[in-house]
Design a protein around this motif. Structure first.
Motif, PDB file in Angstrom:
ATOM      1  N   THR A  63       1.017  -1.170   0.029  1.00  0.00           N
ATOM      2  CA  THR A  63      -0.120  -0.017   0.009  1.00  0.00           C
ATOM      3  C   THR A  63       0.879   1.459  -0.018  1.00  0.00           C
ATOM      4  O   THR A  63       0.672   2.246  -0.693  1.00  0.00           O
ATOM      5  N   ALA A 329       0.799  -9.730  -5.500  1.00  0.00           N
ATOM      6  CA  ALA A 329      -0.129  -9.510  -6.374  1.00  0.00           C
ATOM      7  C   ALA A 329      -1.527  -8.928  -5.568  1.00  0.00           C
ATOM      8  O   ALA A 329      -2.136  -8.051  -5.849  1.00  0.00           O
ATOM      9  N   GLY A 330      -1.773  -9.419  -4.215  1.00  0.00           N
ATOM     10  CA  GLY A 330      -2.982  -9.193  -3.714  1.00  0.00           C
ATOM     11  C   GLY A 330      -2.824  -7.834  -3.019  1.00  0.00           C
ATOM     12  O   GLY A 330      -3.823  -7.165  -2.875  1.00  0.00           O
ATOM     13  N   ARG A 331      -1.509  -7.441  -2.800  1.00  0.00           N
ATOM     14  CA  ARG A 331      -1.374  -5.910  -2.203  1.00  0.00           C
ATOM     15  C   ARG A 331      -1.563  -5.143  -3.439  1.00  0.00           C
ATOM     16  O   ARG A 331      -1.928  -3.911  -3.055  1.00  0.00           O
ATOM     17  N   VAL A 332      -1.399  -5.309  -4.470  1.00  0.00           N
ATOM     18  CA  VAL A 332      -1.337  -4.301  -5.670  1.00  0.00           C
ATOM     19  C   VAL A 332      -2.754  -4.193  -6.523  1.00  0.00           C
ATOM     20  O   VAL A 332      -3.079  -3.134  -6.736  1.00  0.00           O
ATOM     21  N   ILE A 333      -3.200  -5.116  -6.561  1.00  0.00           N
ATOM     22  CA  ILE A 333      -4.423  -5.495  -7.554  1.00  0.00           C
ATOM     23  C   ILE A 333      -5.622  -4.311  -7.103  1.00  0.00           C
ATOM     24  O   ILE A 333      -6.218  -3.774  -7.810  1.00  0.00           O
ATOM     25  N   VAL A 334      -5.887  -4.488  -5.593  1.00  0.00           N
ATOM     26  CA  VAL A 334      -6.878  -3.740  -5.166  1.00  0.00           C
ATOM     27  C   VAL A 334      -6.333  -2.750  -4.351  1.00  0.00           C
ATOM     28  O   VAL A 334      -7.244  -2.005  -3.451  1.00  0.00           O
ATOM     29  N   GLU A 338      -6.208  -4.852   0.139  1.00  0.00           N
ATOM     30  CA  GLU A 338      -5.767  -5.978  -0.242  1.00  0.00           C
ATOM     31  C   GLU A 338      -6.549  -7.211  -0.107  1.00  0.00           C
ATOM     32  O   GLU A 338      -7.510  -7.564   0.136  1.00  0.00           O
ATOM     33  N   LEU A 339      -6.069  -8.152  -1.397  1.00  0.00           N
ATOM     34  CA  LEU A 339      -6.787  -9.631  -1.491  1.00  0.00           C
ATOM     35  C   LEU A 339      -5.913 -10.595  -0.797  1.00  0.00           C
ATOM     36  O   LEU A 339      -4.576 -10.323  -0.927  1.00  0.00           O
ATOM     37  N   ILE A 344      -5.674 -15.065  -4.520  1.00  0.00           N
ATOM     38  CA  ILE A 344      -4.856 -14.753  -5.645  1.00  0.00           C
ATOM     39  C   ILE A 344      -4.365 -16.039  -5.943  1.00  0.00           C
ATOM     40  O   ILE A 344      -4.271 -16.344  -7.298  1.00  0.00           O
ATOM     41  N   PHE A 347      -6.776 -17.820  -8.165  1.00  0.00           N
ATOM     42  CA  PHE A 347      -6.782 -17.230  -9.573  1.00  0.00           C
ATOM     43  C   PHE A 347      -5.752 -17.613 -10.611  1.00  0.00           C
ATOM     44  O   PHE A 347      -5.934 -17.971 -11.725  1.00  0.00           O
ATOM     45  N   ILE A 348      -4.511 -17.717  -9.874  1.00  0.00           N
ATOM     46  CA  ILE A 348      -3.264 -18.101 -10.568  1.00  0.00           C
ATOM     47  C   ILE A 348      -3.217 -19.275 -10.919  1.00  0.00           C
ATOM     48  O   ILE A 348      -3.000 -20.037 -11.952  1.00  0.00           O
TER      49      ILE A 348
END
Length: 365
Positions: A63, A329-334, A338-339, A344, A347-348
């Motif tokens: 974040t 990726a979970g920190r960046v996508i939303v 955070e996801l 994640i 999904f991957i």
């Protein structure tokens, strides 16, 4: 059945004309053996470099983005700034735990697939995840435990108890064959899941607490879990990595394995202990995280072939890389939200595994 390139049956490793043939077979030409060893060694070093890069990315990205210079400065000196607190108290333990969780799940999945000769086996096959889930629910419901440092020990105990029950049922009256272990694991998991669902339906507060654990997350875990549970995963990893040669021999069948001096029962017990220590502790730390233990061993076999010694080594490195990728990726996508890493990973992992199965025919191990 002829094996396709990539997902090769472990039994193929034993044929005399394979470069990885065990003792007793006709070995490859020395130049070929040295070339294969060099290629695998270089690949493993490259994987370690990627893991180091992902650790650095995990410390820098979130974040609040902190450059690598700021990360290095915070690691070297705690100046009391907000950046230093974020790096030292939040991201460092989170990154270490991500590596430990990936190490545990990757090695556990590799050992499970080799022991059961099932290419779709994962740490949940022995009831590890369901046992941990039941213990966590009981900790929430009966004792009101809500912190990771509190319920992590319940999760570990539940994983061990469920795995022991599966092994006892699978070996009752005769030897513990892979088929009997799979059936026992499925039955025990179904019973435990029904029990967990019943408690969650009748107690809303327990459900509210449980749903944050069950999605799989590394957030909010600090250094206490690193010191408390890290050594358990290290012990399990040493045990699992030491089973490579014996697992290669077991791939030939129990009779041949015994002829090569391998005691099948002892190896299964050792493998089961390693799986409980690795996946039970990883599940206790982060909650159930799917696809890591299932997919990573297949990636490793694409690179190394069927030799379990190398598959274990590669899985120990590639699995932490995958977990850290999912966490970052979970920190960046939303962002700034955070996801969780478990979401994640689903999904991957799911699409990648489907692609692998379509491109490479998975044969029985």
């Amino acid at each position: 059945m002829a094996s396709q390139p990539g997902f090769v049956g472990l039994a193929d490793a034993a044929t005399p004309d394979r470069p990885d043939a065990p003792a007793g077979g006709v070995g490859p030409p020395p130049a070929m053996a040295r070339g294969a060893l060099a290629a695998r060694s270089v690949g493993l070093v490259a994987a370690l470099v990627v893991l180091a890069v992902m650790c650095a990315v995990s410390l820098a990205v979130g974040t609040r983005h902190i450059g690598l210079g700021g990360v290095w400065s915070a690691l070297g000196h705690d100046d009391g700034s907000e950046n230093a607190y974020i790096v030292r108290e939040l991201r460092v333990p989170r990154t270490i735990l991500g590596v430990l969780v990936g190490l545990g799940l990757g090695l556990a999945g590799t050992v499970m697939q080799a022991l059961t000769r099932n290419p779709l086996a994962d740490p949940g096959l022995l009831g590890v995840e369901t046992g941990a889930s039941m213990a966590v629910v009981l900790a929430f419901f009966l004792l009101g435990v809500t912190t990771p440092a509190g319920y992590v020990w319940f999760a570990l105990a539940g994983a061990a108890a469920a795995s022991l029950l599966v092994y006892t049922l699978g070996s009752a009256g005769r030897s513990a064959t892979p088929e009997r272990m799979v059936l026992a694991g499925s039955a025990v998991s179904a019973a435990i899941n029904s029990f967990v669902a019943a408690i969650l339906l009748i107690h809303g507060r327990t459900f509210d607490q449980y749903r944050f654990w069950v999605v799989g997350s590394l957030a909010g875990r600090g250094f206490p879990l690193v010191w408390q549970l890290g050594p358990i995963i290290v012990v399990g990893a040493v045990l699992a990595l030491g089973l490579g040669r014996a697992l290669n021999a077991l791939a030939l069948g129990e009779e041949t394995g015994r002829a090569l001096g391998v005691r099948a029962g002892a190896i299964r017990w050792s493998g089961g202990v390693a799986v409980v220590l690795l996946s039970g502790t990883a599940t206790a730390i982060a909650g159930p995280i799917g696809f890591v233990g299932l997919a990573v061993p297949h990636f490793a076999r694409l690179i190394t072939g069927p030799d379990n010694r190398w598959v274990l080594a590669y899985s120990a490195v590639l699995a932490p890389v995958l977990v850290l990728i999912a966490d970052v990726a979970g920190r960046v996508i939303v962002a700034p939200g955070e996801l969780e890493v478990g979401i994640i990973m689903a999904f991957i992992g799911a699409p990648v595994l489907i692609v692998l199965c379509r491109r490479r025919r998975v044969v029985q191990l």
